[in-house]
Write an enzyme that holds these catalytic residues in place. Structure first.
Site, PDB file in Angstrom:
ATOM      1  N   THR A 183      43.216  68.159  24.158  1.00 39.95           N
ATOM      2  CA  THR A 183      41.928  68.224  24.959  1.00 39.95           C
ATOM      3  C   THR A 183      41.819  69.333  25.789  1.00 39.95           C
ATOM      4  OG1 THR A 183      41.763  65.633  25.010  1.00 39.95           O
ATOM      5  CG2 THR A 183      40.597  66.888  26.535  1.00 39.95           C
ATOM      6  N   PHE A 218      39.897  71.282  28.705  1.00 39.57           N
ATOM      7  CA  PHE A 218      39.276  71.042  30.061  1.00 39.57           C
ATOM      8  C   PHE A 218      38.789  72.283  30.474  1.00 39.57           C
ATOM      9  CE2 PHE A 218      42.476  67.987  29.481  1.00 39.57           C
ATOM     10  CZ  PHE A 218      41.868  66.703  29.807  1.00 39.57           C
TER      11      PHE A 218
END
Ligand code: PEP
Ligand code: MN
Length: 646
Positions: free
Chosen positions: A549, A551
């Site tokens: 992921t 960010f």
């Protein structure tokens, strides 16, 4: 022995225990950990440990079975983090030290410092006293070399490391170096170890050419016993029957030492291999094996280096190595150490979010003093232990970062806008599930907020249950729908289980902790298990391990990065006519601006019209600025969401 003190021990009891141990001939070190405070009592005396166990304030006594005591994990369970100026060595970081084998002249070290800094090194190396095999080889520039080294370090903001070969040089070197290096040939020069250790400054201890791991740790014990807490170990290859390479890197020593000791381990692939074409693969292998960093020889013209030229990297090779290990860092769940930048050096003294500071300060990473400290609030969405918080802690690399949980992404943006939080961290994209559109929309809505950085973490899911629960006890599994979906194959292998969607991964751990039933499990990060006192039943249960992921780090506009940027995020709309988007893209193509991502989103309130989000690589800020000027003319509502270093 390790004397574990009671959590609520009275000061007079603590002092009584200390004087009792000292009266018996022990040296006592107080170590404040995340979970408990201990006295490490080392020395030769033999006493009945029950005498200590009976003292008021003592919770339990654990004998240290290893011959090395202060260096042992038995004494200190948490990783030691050595602080050298702005750099922290150990913990979740990969620290790269780089520079020439020897400081040769002022220009050479200044130029090398610039080169290695640009590629991401955070500590500058350079020998001034060289332990050469032949007395006729270049012996180093001595104090003059140290002076140049220090100047180069100061100019580039890097602490410096240099080898000490004689105890008589200690005080002179102390004026110039931040880390003393004890070379392989001096690993068992015990007088040198005692003299250097007594200074109480950071020391990097290289493994001797023919030293066993135990001998190496005993040498570290000399440094620690002499008075420094800041010892870094360096594996640099040992002598074997192999002659093709200069030495043989003992790669397995890395996990072995990390298990036996709390000290950070740095690997030197340059001296280990002796050949520059092997430095990259071996350096990457060291990072994969769990090293806390590398020390690498780099020179602007390795062919002309006065020592160790054949093993010294060309600047381009070093840049490649840095890019490779940056890519690998998420896989090994670490972050490449950076020097403080406007957004990683957290400004002390800003108002933290009410209520969050105490709770977080008591479990912040790297805290050894146990005292709550003032820090800077960084907002994230989710419960404590959420993946956003893991990313936050890694990115900021600063124990004063105070993660502040919020229920919603909007709450994160709002708290950054009103100044309750100095920074925020929001996920933009998952490599399997795609974009988190809400955050793209919020970036446009909150016009005074900028993207100031980015980070990515690997999402490694764990099955988490009550302490003592086994996989056979499980009946129900809770997690965020994404967590459940990403572990589909594992869940399918247990058809008797019921999967229950929950609002948050970490929240599901808090929930099963509260419900206190062995049949409940949750899917979340291992850190969430630790935070809520739960156990990891199985680690790595995601179907596809290539699960990352990305960010964005956000802050108010005035805190935007000033570091040389290499990436930008922009958003614009286009006129409604044929070729409009094509014309905008041509502006970038003509200037060879590389596009990393293109995403379209509906414009709120204008059905069937779209905005385009772009991530761009910045090679040259002037070219980027010119492109934005032109794009502003060709598009509608162009906004630069952030220009930052990725
Ligand atoms: C060095 O780092 O320059 C050096 C001489 O290393 P080692 O002591 O590992 O040979
Ligand atoms: Mn060398």
């Amino acid at each position: 022995m390790v004397v574990v003190l009671e959590g609520s021990i009275r000061t007079d009891h603590k002092e009584r225990i200390r004087s009792f141990l000292e009266s018996k001939g022990f040296r006592v070190r107080e170590i404040v950990g995340e979970q408990e405070t201990i006295f490490g009592a080392v020395g030769q005396p033999t006493i009945d440990i029950r005498e200590v166990e009976l003292l008021p304030g003592v919770e339990r006594v654990i004998p240290i079975t290893k011959p090395y005591k202060l260096a042992s994990r038995e004494l200190r369970k948490e990783d030691t983090v050595v602080r050298v100026g702005p750099v922290k060595i150990g913990g979740n970081r990969i620290v790269v030290m780089a520079g020439p084998c020897s400081v040769e002249n002022r220009e050479q070290i200044l130029e090398t410092a610039e080169i290695v800094r640009r590629s991401g090194a955070v500590v500058l190396r350079g020998g001034a006293y060289k332990p050469r095999t032949s007395p006729y080889s270049f012996q180093g520039l001595g104090e003059e070399g140290l002076r140049y080294l220090k100047e180069a370090g100061e100019k580039t903001g890097m602490p410096v490391i240099s080898e000490i070969v004689s105890a008589s040089h200690r005080d002179l070197m102390a004026e110039y170096v931040d880390i003393f290096q004890i070379g392989a040939r001096n690993m068992q020069n015990f007088e040198l170890l005692k003299t250097v250790g007594a200074l109480g400054r950071p020391v990097m201890l290289k493994r001797g050419l023919a030293a066993t791991i135990e001998e190496w740790l005993m040498a570290a014990e000399y440094l620690l016993a002499a008075g420094t807490d800041d010892v870094i170990l360096c594996e640099r290859g040992i002598r074997t029957f192999e002659t093709y390479t200069r030495h043989s890197l003992d790669i397995s020593s890395i996990p072995v030492v990390k298990k036996l000791s709390h000290l950070p381990v740095i690997v030197d692939p340059s001296h280990a291999t002796g050949l520059r074409d092997q430095v990259l693969p071996v350096g990457r292998a060291a990072v994969a094996a769990g090293a806390d960093g590398l020390i690498v020889e780099v020179h602007p013209n390795p062919d002309q280096a006065m020592s160790d030229g054949p093993q010294t990297l060309f600047p381009e090779q070093f840049e490649k190595l840095m890019r490779d290990i940056d890519t690998m860092s998420a896989i090994v769940e670490k972050e490449l150490a950076r020097l403080p930048s406007p957004h990683s050096e957290i400004r002390l003294g800003s108002a933290p979010q009410k209520g969050a500071s105490q709770a977080v300060a008591s479990q912040k990473p790297g805290s050894t003093d146990g005292k709550p400290v003032d820090g800077v609030a960084v907002a994230f969405q989710g419960e404590r232990g959420a993946y956003s918080e893991i990313a936050l802690v890694r990115y900021f690399q600063h124990e004063n970062a105070m993660p502040s949980p919020f229920d919603s992404f909007r709450g994160v943006f709002q708290s950054v806008l009103d100044g309750t939080s100095t920074y925020g961290i929001v996920p933009l994209e998952n490599s399997l599930a795609g974009s988190i559109h809400e955050n793209y929309d919020l970036l446009v809505e909150f016009a005074d907020i900028k993207v100031v950085g980015e980070t990515q973490i690997r999402i490694e899911h764990c099955l988490i249950g009550l302490p003592g629960a086994s996989i056979d006890d499980i009946r129900t599994v809770y997690s965020h729908p994404q967590g459940l979906a990403q572990c589909r194959r594992f869940l399918e292998a247990h058809p008797g289980w019921t999967a229950v969607p929950f609002y948050d991964t970490a929240g599901s751990v808090a929930f099963i902790a509260d419900a206190n039933k062995a049949e409940n499990a949750a899917i979340a990060h291992a850190e969430a298990a630790r935070l809520y006192g739960m156990s990891v039943i199985k680690q790595g249960i995601e179907t596809n391990p290539r699960n990352y992921t990305r960010f964005a780090i956000i802050s108010r506009e005035e805190l935007a990065a000033t570091e040389t940027p290499n990436k930008a995020s922009i958003v614009f709309a286009t006129p409604d006519r044929p070729g409009a988007l094509f014309e905008c893209m041509a502006v970038l193509a003509e200037r060879k601006v590389n596009l990393k991502k293109l995403e379209s989103r509906p414009i709120h309130g204008k059905p069937w019209t779209y905005m385009f989000y772009l991530d761009l690589v910045i090679d040259d800020v002037a070219v980027f600025d010119a492109a934005m000027l032109e794009l502003g003319r060709k598009s509608e509502d162009l906004r630069v969401l952030g220009v930052y270093r990725a």
